[in-house]
Design an enzyme around this catalytic site. Structure first.
Site, PDB file in Angstrom:
ATOM      1  CB  SER A  56      -0.844  -0.034   1.319  1.00  0.00           C
ATOM      2  OG  SER A  56      -1.349   1.166   1.709  1.00  0.00           O
ATOM      3  CE  LYS A  78      -1.580  -4.606   3.374  1.00  0.00           C
ATOM      4  NZ  LYS A  78      -1.893  -5.846   2.909  1.00  0.00           N
ATOM      5  CE1 TYR A 105      -4.154  -2.738   5.455  1.00  0.00           C
ATOM      6  CE2 TYR A 105      -3.424  -0.525   4.950  1.00  0.00           C
ATOM      7  CZ  TYR A 105      -3.594  -1.668   4.308  1.00  0.00           C
ATOM      8  OH  TYR A 105      -3.587  -2.186   3.213  1.00  0.00           O
TER       9      TYR A 105
HETATM   10  P1  NAD Z   1     -10.810  -6.870   0.880  1.00  0.00           P
HETATM   11  O1  NAD Z   1     -11.153  -6.841   2.468  1.00  0.00           O
HETATM   12  O2  NAD Z   1     -11.899  -6.287   0.000  1.00  0.00           O
HETATM   13  O3  NAD Z   1     -10.361  -8.106   0.515  1.00  0.00           O
HETATM   14  C1  NAD Z   1      -9.486  -9.218   1.383  1.00  0.00           C
HETATM   15  C2  NAD Z   1      -9.960 -10.314   1.397  1.00  0.00           C
HETATM   16  O4  NAD Z   1      -9.078 -11.283   2.301  1.00  0.00           O
HETATM   17  C3  NAD Z   1     -11.504 -10.385   2.201  1.00  0.00           C
HETATM   18  O5  NAD Z   1     -12.325 -11.082   1.395  1.00  0.00           O
HETATM   19  C4  NAD Z   1     -11.042 -11.073   3.427  1.00  0.00           C
HETATM   20  O6  NAD Z   1     -12.445 -11.967   3.771  1.00  0.00           O
HETATM   21  C5  NAD Z   1     -10.183 -11.950   2.995  1.00  0.00           C
HETATM   22  N1  NAD Z   1      -9.496 -12.333   4.155  1.00  0.00           N
HETATM   23  C6  NAD Z   1      -8.827 -11.437   5.224  1.00  0.00           C
HETATM   24  N2  NAD Z   1      -8.220 -12.320   6.109  1.00  0.00           N
HETATM   25  C7  NAD Z   1      -8.062 -13.541   5.849  1.00  0.00           C
HETATM   26  C8  NAD Z   1      -7.532 -14.740   6.201  1.00  0.00           C
HETATM   27  N3  NAD Z   1      -6.726 -14.749   7.556  1.00  0.00           N
HETATM   28  N4  NAD Z   1      -7.907 -15.921   5.698  1.00  0.00           N
HETATM   29  C9  NAD Z   1      -8.364 -15.899   4.451  1.00  0.00           C
HETATM   30  N5  NAD Z   1      -9.082 -14.771   3.843  1.00  0.00           N
HETATM   31  C10 NAD Z   1      -8.789 -13.677   4.584  1.00  0.00           C
HETATM   32  O7  NAD Z   1      -9.830  -5.957   0.549  1.00  0.00           O
HETATM   33  P2  NAD Z   1      -9.269  -5.214  -0.726  1.00  0.00           P
HETATM   34  O8  NAD Z   1      -9.482  -3.715  -0.856  1.00  0.00           O
HETATM   35  O9  NAD Z   1      -9.588  -6.325  -1.637  1.00  0.00           O
HETATM   36  O10 NAD Z   1      -7.532  -5.446  -0.419  1.00  0.00           O
HETATM   37  C11 NAD Z   1      -6.924  -6.321  -0.934  1.00  0.00           C
HETATM   38  C12 NAD Z   1      -5.405  -6.358  -0.439  1.00  0.00           C
HETATM   39  O11 NAD Z   1      -4.931  -4.991  -0.934  1.00  0.00           O
HETATM   40  C13 NAD Z   1      -5.346  -6.163   1.256  1.00  0.00           C
HETATM   41  O12 NAD Z   1      -4.091  -6.880   1.307  1.00  0.00           O
HETATM   42  C14 NAD Z   1      -5.364  -4.427   1.291  1.00  0.00           C
HETATM   43  O13 NAD Z   1      -4.533  -4.348   2.365  1.00  0.00           O
HETATM   44  C15 NAD Z   1      -4.409  -4.228   0.141  1.00  0.00           C
HETATM   45  N6  NAD Z   1      -4.541  -2.906  -0.433  1.00  0.00           N
HETATM   46  C16 NAD Z   1      -5.927  -2.492  -0.554  1.00  0.00           C
HETATM   47  C17 NAD Z   1      -6.305  -1.095  -0.521  1.00  0.00           C
HETATM   48  C18 NAD Z   1      -7.675  -0.630  -0.909  1.00  0.00           C
HETATM   49  O14 NAD Z   1      -7.895   0.682  -0.702  1.00  0.00           O
HETATM   50  N7  NAD Z   1      -8.684  -1.373  -1.108  1.00  0.00           N
HETATM   51  C19 NAD Z   1      -5.310  -0.101  -0.874  1.00  0.00           C
HETATM   52  C20 NAD Z   1      -3.816  -0.627  -0.852  1.00  0.00           C
HETATM   53  C21 NAD Z   1      -3.504  -2.107  -0.337  1.00  0.00           C
HETATM   54  C1  WQD Z   2      -9.465   9.699   0.810  1.00  0.00           C
HETATM   55  C2  WQD Z   2      -9.498  10.974   0.870  1.00  0.00           C
HETATM   56  C3  WQD Z   2      -9.703  11.861   3.251  1.00  0.00           C
HETATM   57  C4  WQD Z   2     -13.749   9.983   3.692  1.00  0.00           C
HETATM   58  C5  WQD Z   2      -6.662   4.624   2.951  1.00  0.00           C
HETATM   59  C6  WQD Z   2      -5.556   3.988   3.708  1.00  0.00           C
HETATM   60  C7  WQD Z   2      -4.547   3.645   2.469  1.00  0.00           C
HETATM   61  C8  WQD Z   2      -5.154   2.794   1.406  1.00  0.00           C
HETATM   62  C9  WQD Z   2      -6.319   3.615   0.721  1.00  0.00           C
HETATM   63  C10 WQD Z   2      -5.076   0.457   2.026  1.00  0.00           C
HETATM   64  C11 WQD Z   2      -9.004  11.752   2.120  1.00  0.00           C
HETATM   65  C12 WQD Z   2     -11.168  12.201   2.368  1.00  0.00           C
HETATM   66  C13 WQD Z   2     -12.605  10.409   3.350  1.00  0.00           C
HETATM   67  C14 WQD Z   2     -14.856  10.906   4.176  1.00  0.00           C
HETATM   68  C15 WQD Z   2     -13.220  12.667   3.265  1.00  0.00           C
HETATM   69  N1  WQD Z   2      -5.641   1.449   1.989  1.00  0.00           N
HETATM   70  N2  WQD Z   2     -12.399  11.536   3.020  1.00  0.00           N
HETATM   71  N3  WQD Z   2     -14.523  11.925   3.761  1.00  0.00           N
HETATM   72  O1  WQD Z   2      -7.041   7.761   3.796  1.00  0.00           O
HETATM   73  O2  WQD Z   2      -6.013   8.207   1.255  1.00  0.00           O
HETATM   74  O3  WQD Z   2      -6.023   5.990   2.410  1.00  0.00           O
HETATM   75  O4  WQD Z   2      -7.258   3.864   1.674  1.00  0.00           O
HETATM   76  O5  WQD Z   2      -3.986   0.196   2.011  1.00  0.00           O
HETATM   77  O6  WQD Z   2      -3.490   2.918   3.328  1.00  0.00           O
HETATM   78  O7  WQD Z   2      -4.869   4.941   4.548  1.00  0.00           O
HETATM   79  O8  WQD Z   2      -8.239   6.938   1.812  1.00  0.00           O
HETATM   80  O9  WQD Z   2     -10.502   6.885   1.023  1.00  0.00           O
HETATM   81  O10 WQD Z   2     -10.086   7.117   3.329  1.00  0.00           O
HETATM   82  O11 WQD Z   2      -9.725   9.040   2.103  1.00  0.00           O
HETATM   83  O12 WQD Z   2     -13.195  13.783   2.874  1.00  0.00           O
HETATM   84  O13 WQD Z   2     -15.742  10.401   4.590  1.00  0.00           O
HETATM   85  O14 WQD Z   2     -11.071  11.529   1.184  1.00  0.00           O
HETATM   86  O15 WQD Z   2      -9.618  12.799   4.269  1.00  0.00           O
HETATM   87  O16 WQD Z   2      -8.204  12.909   2.146  1.00  0.00           O
HETATM   88  P1  WQD Z   2      -6.853   7.460   2.519  1.00  0.00           P
HETATM   89  P2  WQD Z   2      -9.645   7.275   1.934  1.00  0.00           P
END
Ligand code: NAD
Ligand code: WQD
Length: 339
Positions: free
Chosen positions: A125, A154, A150
């Site tokens: 991330s 990562k 979190y």
């Molecule tokens: P998500 O929660 O939709 O998907 C993750 C899936 O993993 C879920 O279906 C959950 O049920 C499953 N899971 C969690 N722990 C588990 C375990 N112990 N055993 C089996 N299954 C398990 O999340 P996502 O948005 O699809 O994210 C996928 C990956 O990308 C994650 O590692 C997340 O940290 C990373 N990521 C997501 C974002 C984002 O904003 N969505 C941003 C950066 C990184």
């Molecule tokens: C985006 C912008 C908020 C909600 C997070 C994790 C990051 C990654 C992505 C997993 C910011 C603003 C939000 C609301 C708002 N995830 N906001 N009102 O914080 O950039 O990142 O998700 O890895 O690790 O930290 O994403 O979607 O929460 O916010 O104004 O109700 O929207 O302040 O500027 P963020 P976000």
């Protein structure tokens, strides 16, 4: 090639399974424990691809279940999505985040070593950059202090993979640092699972537009940005998914044991620009109000994606309008056809 997709019922995992199938990778096994998803997601994938997914409903923190998975299948590659991902939840309950995200990763790597599965793709991330002063961030930008447990999972996860790859010369890994994945599948049949407590901006916007939330709070209007609201790099989930297929292709041909890629569009967008785009493309007025800053938010972060473009041949295809249009289509579909 047989590919294990962990977290395949989740948001990014499910979109990646679709891309895999459409690119001809049909030997896919998905694993999920539905801690943040529903088993019925596989039906949605099936209705888009006409392909029946093989899957295990197990928790990857169980060493025994993880071993069974590898005993019963011969994997060539693992795409490891499974993790908990809520920043505020991780602050409230840090140990469950360390336990889930790190134990599942360690179990997967242990099994990869034992069963000679030598290709690993890991979901990292942009949060590993912390509060970076260097913009846009490149893969060599120094990593910042993690703002949450979190983000720390990562950071440590990346470290674990680096060490594991060093210790096993046959293993190759790609670490993908996603910026802000948003939007939904173009069909409207698949998107981010609904949450009653959405943390992220776009699910909050769509739920407000749908009347499920009264008002969107825009956190902070006094940042040093053109309109005072924070800047992020929003990227369509299908573009993120696409990069995983390119990463698989890259792993089969590269001699490098480990490589890290930023996955963002390279373009920073403010919160108000996101709202305006949503309103314009969907012909809606959103009820929103600028309120005080959210604790822990960074002012601006966006990617330099040159490396992924050059080495993976990746090119994000979807515009901000398409992200907003597909997110709304999915939200409406969810109201008509809840999982
Ligand atoms: P998500 O929660 O939709 O998907 C993750 C899936 O993993 C879920 O279906 C959950 O049920 C499953 N899971 C969690 N722990 C588990 C375990 N112990 N055993 C089996 N299954 C398990 O999340 P996502 O948005 O699809 O994210 C996928 C990956 O990308 C994650 O590692 C997340 O940290 C990373 N990521 C997501 C974002 C984002 O904003 N969505 C941003 C950066 C990184
Ligand atoms: C985006 C912008 C908020 C909600 C997070 C994790 C990051 C990654 C992505 C997993 C910011 C603003 C939000 C609301 C708002 N995830 N906001 N009102 O914080 O950039 O990142 O998700 O890895 O690790 O930290 O994403 O979607 O929460 O916010 O104004 O109700 O929207 O302040 O500027 P963020 P976000």
């Amino acid at each position: 090639m047989t590919v294990l997709v962990t977290g395949g019922a989740g948001y990014i995992g499910s979109h990646t399974i679709i891309e895999l199938i459409q690119k001809g990778y049909t030997n896919i096994i998905s694993v999920d424990n539905y801690s943040n998803s529903e088993e019925s997601t596989y039906k949605r994938i099936e209705s888009i691809t006409n392909y029946k997914i093989q899957y295990y409903s197990i928790d990857l923190t169980s060493k025994i279940d993880c071993e069974r998975l590898f005993e019963e299948n011969e994997f060539d590659a693992v795409i490891h999505f499974a993790a908990y991902k809520s920043v505020p939840e991780s602050v409230e309950n840090p140990l469950s985040y360390y336990r889930n995200n790190l134990n599942s990763l360690i179990n997967i790597i242990d099994c990869c070593n034992k069963y000679h599965c030598n290709q690993l793709i890991f979901s990292s991330s942009c949060s590993v950059y912390g509060n970076s002063t260097e913009l846009p961030v490149t893969e060599t930008t120094p990593l910042g202090i993690a703002e949450s447990p979190y983000a720390e999972t990562k950071f440590i996860g990346e470290r674990i993979i680096r060490d594991a790859v060093k210790a096993n010369s046959e293993m190759k890994a790609v670490i993908l640092r996603y910026f802000n994945p948003v939007g939904a599948h173009i069909s409207g049949k698949l998107g981010e699972p609904a949450s009653e407590r959405p943390n992220n901006l776009v699910p909050f916007i769509t739920q407000t537009a749908a009347g499920l939330k009264e008002k969107l709070k825009v956190f902070g209007g006094d940042y040093n940005t053109p309109d005072g609201t924070c800047i992020r790099d929003y990227i369509h989930v299908s573009d993120i998914a696409d990069a995983h297929i390119l990463a698989l292709e890259y792993l089969t041909k590269t001699n490098n044991n480990i490589e890290v890629f930023n996955l963002g569009t390279g373009k920073g967008v403010t919160v108000l620009e996101v709202i305006k785009s949503f309103e314009y493309v969907n012909k809606l007025n959103l009820n929103y109000e600028v309120v005080e800053r959210r604790k822990g938010d960074v002012e601006a972060v966006y990617a330099n994606n040159d490396k992924a473009v050059k080495l993976l041949g990746w090119k994000p295809k979807h515009s901000l309008s398409e992200m907003m249009e597909s997110a709304w289509k999915w939200q409406q579909n969810l109201l008509d056809d809840p999982i």
